[in-house]
Design an enzyme around this catalytic site. Sequence first.
Site, short mmCIF file in Angstrom:
data_model
loop_
_atom_site.label_atom_id
_atom_site.label_comp_id
_atom_site.label_asym_id
_atom_site.label_seq_id
_atom_site.Cartn_x
_atom_site.Cartn_y
_atom_site.Cartn_z
N LYS A 140 0.85 -1.20 0.00
CA LYS A 140 0.00 0.00 0.00
C LYS A 140 0.88 1.25 0.00
O LYS A 140 1.86 1.33 0.74
CB LYS A 140 -0.90 0.01 1.25
CG LYS A 140 -1.96 -1.07 1.21
CD LYS A 140 -2.88 -0.99 2.39
CE LYS A 140 -4.03 -1.98 2.23
NZ LYS A 140 -3.61 -3.37 1.87
N ASP B 226 -1.86 -2.27 -3.97
CA ASP B 226 -3.23 -2.37 -3.46
C ASP B 226 -3.92 -1.01 -3.62
O ASP B 226 -3.27 0.03 -3.65
CB ASP B 226 -3.22 -2.70 -1.96
CG ASP B 226 -2.95 -4.18 -1.70
OD1 ASP B 226 -2.98 -4.99 -2.64
OD2 ASP B 226 -2.71 -4.51 -0.52
N GLN C 25 -11.77 -1.02 -7.89
CA GLN C 25 -12.89 -1.38 -7.01
C GLN C 25 -14.22 -1.12 -7.72
O GLN C 25 -14.52 0.03 -8.07
CB GLN C 25 -12.81 -0.52 -5.74
CG GLN C 25 -11.51 -0.71 -4.96
CD GLN C 25 -11.14 0.52 -4.14
OE1 GLN C 25 -11.42 1.66 -4.52
NE2 GLN C 25 -10.48 0.30 -3.01
N ARG D 264 -6.27 -6.23 -10.90
CA ARG D 264 -7.01 -7.07 -9.95
C ARG D 264 -8.35 -6.38 -9.71
O ARG D 264 -8.36 -5.21 -9.32
CB ARG D 264 -6.24 -7.20 -8.64
CG ARG D 264 -7.05 -7.88 -7.54
CD ARG D 264 -6.53 -7.57 -6.15
NE ARG D 264 -5.25 -8.20 -5.86
CZ ARG D 264 -4.42 -7.77 -4.91
NH1 ARG D 264 -4.72 -6.72 -4.19
NH2 ARG D 264 -3.28 -8.39 -4.70
N GLY E 35 -14.29 -3.71 -3.29
CA GLY E 35 -13.91 -2.51 -2.53
C GLY E 35 -14.18 -2.73 -1.05
O GLY E 35 -15.29 -3.09 -0.67
N HIS F 231 -14.78 -13.66 -3.29
CA HIS F 231 -15.20 -14.96 -2.73
C HIS F 231 -16.65 -15.21 -3.06
O HIS F 231 -17.26 -16.12 -2.51
CB HIS F 231 -15.02 -14.95 -1.21
CG HIS F 231 -13.74 -14.35 -0.77
ND1 HIS F 231 -13.60 -13.01 -0.50
CD2 HIS F 231 -12.53 -14.90 -0.60
CE1 HIS F 231 -12.36 -12.75 -0.18
NE2 HIS F 231 -11.67 -13.87 -0.23
C1 LIG Z 1 -7.00 -11.06 -3.34
C2 LIG Z 1 -7.79 -9.90 -2.85
C3 LIG Z 1 -7.19 -8.65 -2.80
C4 LIG Z 1 -7.92 -7.54 -2.38
N1 LIG Z 1 -7.35 -6.29 -2.46
C5 LIG Z 1 -8.11 -5.21 -2.18
C6 LIG Z 1 -7.62 -3.89 -2.39
O1 LIG Z 1 -6.48 -3.67 -2.82
N2 LIG Z 1 -8.45 -2.85 -2.10
C7 LIG Z 1 -9.74 -3.04 -1.63
O2 LIG Z 1 -10.47 -2.06 -1.42
N3 LIG Z 1 -10.21 -4.27 -1.42
C8 LIG Z 1 -9.44 -5.36 -1.67
N4 LIG Z 1 -9.95 -6.61 -1.47
C9 LIG Z 1 -11.21 -6.77 -0.67
C10 LIG Z 1 -12.46 -6.66 -1.51
O3 LIG Z 1 -12.63 -5.34 -1.94
C11 LIG Z 1 -13.71 -7.09 -0.70
O4 LIG Z 1 -13.83 -6.23 0.39
C12 LIG Z 1 -13.67 -8.51 -0.21
O5 LIG Z 1 -13.08 -9.37 -1.14
C13 LIG Z 1 -15.11 -9.02 0.06
O6 LIG Z 1 -15.87 -8.98 -1.10
P1 LIG Z 1 -16.26 -10.26 -2.00
O7 LIG Z 1 -15.93 -9.94 -3.40
O8 LIG Z 1 -15.62 -11.49 -1.47
O9 LIG Z 1 -17.83 -10.33 -1.98
P2 LIG Z 1 -18.92 -10.27 -0.82
O10 LIG Z 1 -20.21 -10.11 -1.54
O11 LIG Z 1 -18.54 -9.29 0.21
O12 LIG Z 1 -18.83 -11.72 -0.18
C14 LIG Z 1 -19.19 -12.90 -0.89
C15 LIG Z 1 -19.01 -14.09 0.04
O13 LIG Z 1 -17.64 -14.25 0.36
C16 LIG Z 1 -17.46 -14.65 1.70
N5 LIG Z 1 -16.75 -13.59 2.42
C17 LIG Z 1 -16.48 -12.34 1.97
N6 LIG Z 1 -15.77 -11.64 2.87
C18 LIG Z 1 -15.61 -12.46 3.92
C19 LIG Z 1 -14.95 -12.34 5.17
N7 LIG Z 1 -14.34 -11.21 5.54
N8 LIG Z 1 -14.97 -13.40 6.01
C20 LIG Z 1 -15.57 -14.55 5.67
N9 LIG Z 1 -16.21 -14.74 4.49
C21 LIG Z 1 -16.22 -13.71 3.64
C22 LIG Z 1 -18.83 -14.86 2.26
O14 LIG Z 1 -19.19 -16.22 2.05
C23 LIG Z 1 -19.68 -13.95 1.41
O15 LIG Z 1 -21.03 -14.34 1.37
C24 LIG Z 1 -9.26 -7.71 -1.92
C25 LIG Z 1 -9.86 -8.97 -1.98
C26 LIG Z 1 -9.16 -10.04 -2.45
C27 LIG Z 1 -9.85 -11.37 -2.53
#
Ligand SMILES: Cc1cc2nc3c(=O)[nH]c(=O)nc-3n(C[C@H](O)[C@H](O)[C@H](O)COP(=O)(O)OP(=O)(O)OC[C@H]3O[C@@H](n4cnc5c(N)ncnc54)[C@H](O)[C@@H]3O)c2cc1C
Length: 312
Positions: free
Chosen positions: A102, A136, A166, A187, A191, A230
Amino acid sequence: MLDAASKAFFHLLAQSKTLKTFGSRYGMRSRQSFARRFIAGETVDEAIEAARDVERRGMTHTLDLLGESVTNLEQADAATREYLRVVDAIADSGVGRGLSLKLTQLGLDVDKASAVDNLRKILARAEPAGFFVRIDMENSPYTDVTLEIVETLWHQGHRRIGVVLQSALYRSEHDLARMTALGAGVRLVKGAYKEPKTVAYQRKADVDAAYGRMLKTLLTSGHQPAIATHDPAMIDLARQWARDQRISPERFEFQMLYGIRRDLQASLTGEGYRVRVYIPFGREWFPYFMRRLGERPANVMFVVRGIVRESG
Ligand SMILES: Cc1cc2nc3c(=O)[nH]c(=O)nc-3n(C[C@H](O)[C@H](O)[C@H](O)COP(=O)(O)OP(=O)(O)OC[C@H]3O[C@@H](n4cnc5c(N)ncnc54)[C@H](O)[C@@H]3O)c2cc1C
């Protein structure tokens, strides 16, 4: 993803010094401590051990030395020196060479030029050693400056760097076109930060819809597409789109966070998709940890149970 109010609540809690002191005391104390579900450990050796485990399970990784928002140049220099030691340790260990960092950790809030200098020092060590360095994306006040810095470095010949966009931000579809024109790998994430409605969608459905649109564009015309989520619906959409457009699985990767949806990580790997795990480590784990709590209410109960066990 929680609604905006809950996200804001956890961001507020993340500022609490008392909570930080309490969390830091218990969160990483032993291998069973609650923060270890999301953070590989406090040392680079623990992160490398986690990386080896990820590799044994057929996946790749990117290591993130946690830390952000340093408030003076001494801290930024110290973080840079620590990153250089991390680069050497990873290179010596023989595990895959990927880093995430970062810019506020390198001093962006204090002095932009110094932060860029610090990033250059890290790249000078990491790039010749074959590392890929992902910058990031932090909250929206940093979007412009982060993309500008990447563009400048790219034009100066740094080609082993990539950005994060994001889908929550209105501007990101435009930024995707901008990064595609540049040639930089993207990537795509939803967000992690609480953002105002002047710059970001507030409803999960809108963030998801934008994610869906962007993942199609990224897969079709972007560079080194990294679908970081995820969310099974988004993952299915990516698989479906890639199949329909005859985009082979070698041309993109899924990315997930350490400790989250390990079942999905394993099943995608088993199906032959490339999966990269983001492995955070380091002493400054509290803000990252609070963002993970803010994303899912069930995590809070998991932590509360852990605290009761640890302090009992
Ligand atoms: C490799 C990677 C790098 C990232 N880098 C950045 C970045 O540089 N800047 C930034 O702003 N964000 C970053 N993120 C975070 C991202 O923005 C989301 O906040 C985060 O991934 C949750 O969103 P989601 O897409 O998984 O979907 P969501 O709709 O939030 O979640 C979908 C499902 O995933 C699972 N899940 C999600 N989060 C969690 C948790 N914390 N604990 C347990 N289960 C969970 C649950 O089953 C949920 O129902 C990154 C994420 C990943 C995977």
